[in-house]
Design a protein around this motif. Structure first.
Motif, PDB file in Angstrom:
ATOM      1  N   ALA A   6     -47.841  23.298  85.483  1.00  0.00           N
ATOM      2  CA  ALA A   6     -46.292  24.723  85.924  1.00  0.00           C
ATOM      3  C   ALA A   6     -46.708  25.204  86.641  1.00  0.00           C
ATOM      4  O   ALA A   6     -45.657  25.643  86.828  1.00  0.00           O
ATOM      5  N   HIS A   7     -47.761  25.083  87.164  1.00  0.00           N
ATOM      6  CA  HIS A   7     -47.878  25.721  88.912  1.00  0.00           C
ATOM      7  C   HIS A   7     -47.820  25.240  89.642  1.00  0.00           C
ATOM      8  O   HIS A   7     -46.827  25.494  90.750  1.00  0.00           O
ATOM      9  N   ALA A   8     -47.201  23.637  89.379  1.00  0.00           N
ATOM     10  CA  ALA A   8     -46.883  22.813  90.687  1.00  0.00           C
ATOM     11  C   ALA A   8     -45.105  22.289  90.616  1.00  0.00           C
ATOM     12  O   ALA A   8     -44.646  21.855  91.157  1.00  0.00           O
ATOM     13  N   THR A   9     -44.724  23.232  89.520  1.00  0.00           N
ATOM     14  CA  THR A   9     -43.363  23.204  89.040  1.00  0.00           C
ATOM     15  C   THR A   9     -42.349  23.562  89.498  1.00  0.00           C
ATOM     16  O   THR A   9     -42.557  25.158  89.433  1.00  0.00           O
ATOM     17  N   PRO A  10     -41.325  24.040  90.474  1.00  0.00           N
ATOM     18  CA  PRO A  10     -40.963  24.572  91.289  1.00  0.00           C
ATOM     19  C   PRO A  10     -40.707  25.426  90.188  1.00  0.00           C
ATOM     20  O   PRO A  10     -39.675  24.917  89.025  1.00  0.00           O
TER      21      PRO A  10
ATOM     22  N   HIS B 160     -37.921  34.074  91.223  1.00  0.00           N
ATOM     23  CA  HIS B 160     -37.589  32.681  92.081  1.00  0.00           C
ATOM     24  C   HIS B 160     -38.328  32.109  93.314  1.00  0.00           C
ATOM     25  O   HIS B 160     -38.647  29.901  92.311  1.00  0.00           O
ATOM     26  N   ASP B 161     -39.123  32.847  93.725  1.00  0.00           N
ATOM     27  CA  ASP B 161     -39.762  32.210  94.002  1.00  0.00           C
ATOM     28  C   ASP B 161     -41.240  31.432  93.332  1.00  0.00           C
ATOM     29  O   ASP B 161     -41.690  30.627  93.699  1.00  0.00           O
ATOM     30  N   HIS B 162     -40.875  31.850  92.483  1.00  0.00           N
ATOM     31  CA  HIS B 162     -42.749  31.641  91.648  1.00  0.00           C
ATOM     32  C   HIS B 162     -42.549  30.392  90.806  1.00  0.00           C
ATOM     33  O   HIS B 162     -41.317  29.732  90.302  1.00  0.00           O
ATOM     34  N   ASP B 163     -43.852  29.701  91.226  1.00  0.00           N
ATOM     35  CA  ASP B 163     -44.093  28.818  90.153  1.00  0.00           C
ATOM     36  C   ASP B 163     -43.872  28.663  89.098  1.00  0.00           C
ATOM     37  O   ASP B 163     -43.823  29.968  88.859  1.00  0.00           O
ATOM     38  N   ASN B 164     -44.220  27.878  88.013  1.00  0.00           N
ATOM     39  CA  ASN B 164     -44.589  27.984  86.778  1.00  0.00           C
ATOM     40  C   ASN B 164     -45.048  29.036  85.889  1.00  0.00           C
ATOM     41  O   ASN B 164     -46.344  28.791  87.158  1.00  0.00           O
ATOM     42  N   ASP B 165     -45.456  29.141  84.912  1.00  0.00           N
ATOM     43  CA  ASP B 165     -47.514  30.332  84.647  1.00  0.00           C
ATOM     44  C   ASP B 165     -46.926  29.888  82.887  1.00  0.00           C
ATOM     45  O   ASP B 165     -45.528  29.849  82.465  1.00  0.00           O
ATOM     46  N   LEU B 166     -47.825  28.622  82.613  1.00  0.00           N
ATOM     47  CA  LEU B 166     -48.116  28.596  80.688  1.00  0.00           C
ATOM     48  C   LEU B 166     -48.858  29.437  80.698  1.00  0.00           C
ATOM     49  O   LEU B 166     -50.163  29.584  80.971  1.00  0.00           O
TER      50      LEU B 166
END
Lengths: 269, 119
Positions: B95-99, A71-77
């Motif tokens: 993506a990295h910057a999006t919570p 939950h604490d992680h940022d998204n990853d593409l």
């Protein structure tokens, strides 16, 4: 529930599925693919079972902590997903694609077309000699008459198995496939191993797939192209004279229409 | 010999193993329907990529598919490969910057500039 050491592959599976459930990019979790190693090792578990297992393992705290950690992680593409998004963004701006149309195509190919279409064609040919003749002479029109038209303007040819000749379809160049009647090709059809070996050693490939043909049966290999795609009409199984067209269609497998299998035997008394 | 060694995943019915593969596939069909390229042109482009494919089990099929699509579009002067590279990197930064738990928008890219109509 047995408790004890968790195999590493299963542990990875559980963690992956837990993360999958937590990924906002995965819109439909039930359709989302399981990780490759789960498929490869063929754990006979649904993702729901895996999620439940995660909670029941004696050392589940580790998994659960990774779950909340997520939950604490940022998204990853991943790079491929990002490239597809990039391409879609550009093409949408240029007015060449519409995201809704893309979704509709995906939905169609995932849920609406598939080998059941081809099975209906085969069952009709088994039951109706006139239709069978039509299919032999003009498969594109005969198949379209049942509502299964190709979208790439490709022509279809139906190749009929006989007691003397077995037909096998391959695409050695890429993987042209009769989508309108068979849906999308399975992974192995696209593999170089199948594409090359089906031509060099069709009998060997069939043997490996459990199709044992009499030595005197000829095997004819059809190489699909972008313009011409083949549908194998398998032999009608013995003892199916009393079956309805619908019951017959249930005996027609996808593989039997590629030629890597035979139609199922009837379980009728 | 185990047949699976030669025909890996012969019992695997999945057609797409990741959502991006389905999207790449669908975009190709949509572009063909728009008349952007003929199906023969597409088959030729895909064949070329697959000839250079390294994976005996076909696992890189859709990687080849996407590369074939990008190259065909570049050859038709519709999208430049460098534009796709740049925008893909922007999507990854976004993506990295999006919570987690909120939708990923291109605007979330810290280096975002309004790219509208710049391609």
């Amino acid at each position: 529930m047995a408790r004890g050491p968790i195999p590493d592959t299963l542990r990875q599976s559980v963690q992956h599925v837990v993360l999958l459930y937590d990924d906002p990019l995965v819109a439909d979790r039930d359709k989302a693919p399981l990780p490759e190693f789960v498929e490869r090792h063929r754990h006979p578990l649904s993702r729901h079972t895996i999620a439940l297992l995660a909670l029941s393992f004696s050392d589940s705290t580790h998994i659960l902590s990774s779950m909340s950690h997520a939950h604490d992680h940022d998204n990853d593409l991943d790079p491929m997903a990002a490239r597809v998004r990039a391409l879609e963004t550009i093409l949408t701006q240029k007015g060449l694609v519409e995201p809704a149309a893309i979704d509709a195509i995906v939905d169609t190919y995932e849920t609406k077309v598939g080998p059941r279409n081809g099975a209906k064609v085969v069952a009709r040919a088994w039951c109706d000699p006139e239709y069978s003749d039509w299919l032999k002479q003009d498969a594109t029109a005969a198949i379209a008459s049942l509502g299964f038209a190709g979208r790439q303007g490709e022509h279809m040819q139906a190749v009929f198995n006989t007691p003397d000749t077995h037909n096998l379809v391959v695409c050695t160049l890429c993987s042209c496939y009769p989508w309108s009647v068979l849906g999308l090709p399975p992974v192995w059809y696209k593999a170089p191993a199948y594409r090359s070996r089906a031509v060099m050693d069709p009998r060997g490939v069939l043997e490996e797939l459990g199709v044992h043909l009499p030595a005197e049966t000829n095997i004819r290999v059809w190489d699909s192209t972008a313009e011409l795609r083949y549908l194998v009409v398998p032999l009608r199984p013995k003892g199916t004279e009393g079956l309805s067209e619908e019951e017959l269609a249930a005996l027609v497998t996808r593989d039997s229409m590629i030629g890597t299998g035979l139609a199922l035997e009837s379980h009728q008394p | 010999m185990n047949p699976r060694d030669l025909l890996p995943q012969a019992d695997d019915d999945r057609v797409f193993s990741e959502p991006w593969q389905a999207q790449a596939f669908a975009m190709t069909l949509a572009l063909h329907q728009k008349g952007v390229f003929s199906w023969s042109e597409w088959a030729e482009s895909l064949s070329k990529e697959l000839e250079n494919s390294g994976a005996e089990d076909g696992s890189d099929y859709y990687t080849c598919w996407l590369a074939a699509l990008e190259k065909l579009l570049a050859a038709k002067s519709i999208t430049a490969l460098s534009d796709v590279d740049a925008l893909a990197a922007a999507w990854q930064r976004a993506a990295h910057a999006t919570p987690h738990g909120t939708p990923i928008l291109l605007e979330n890219d810290p280096q975002h500039v309004d790219r509208h109509n710049t391609f």
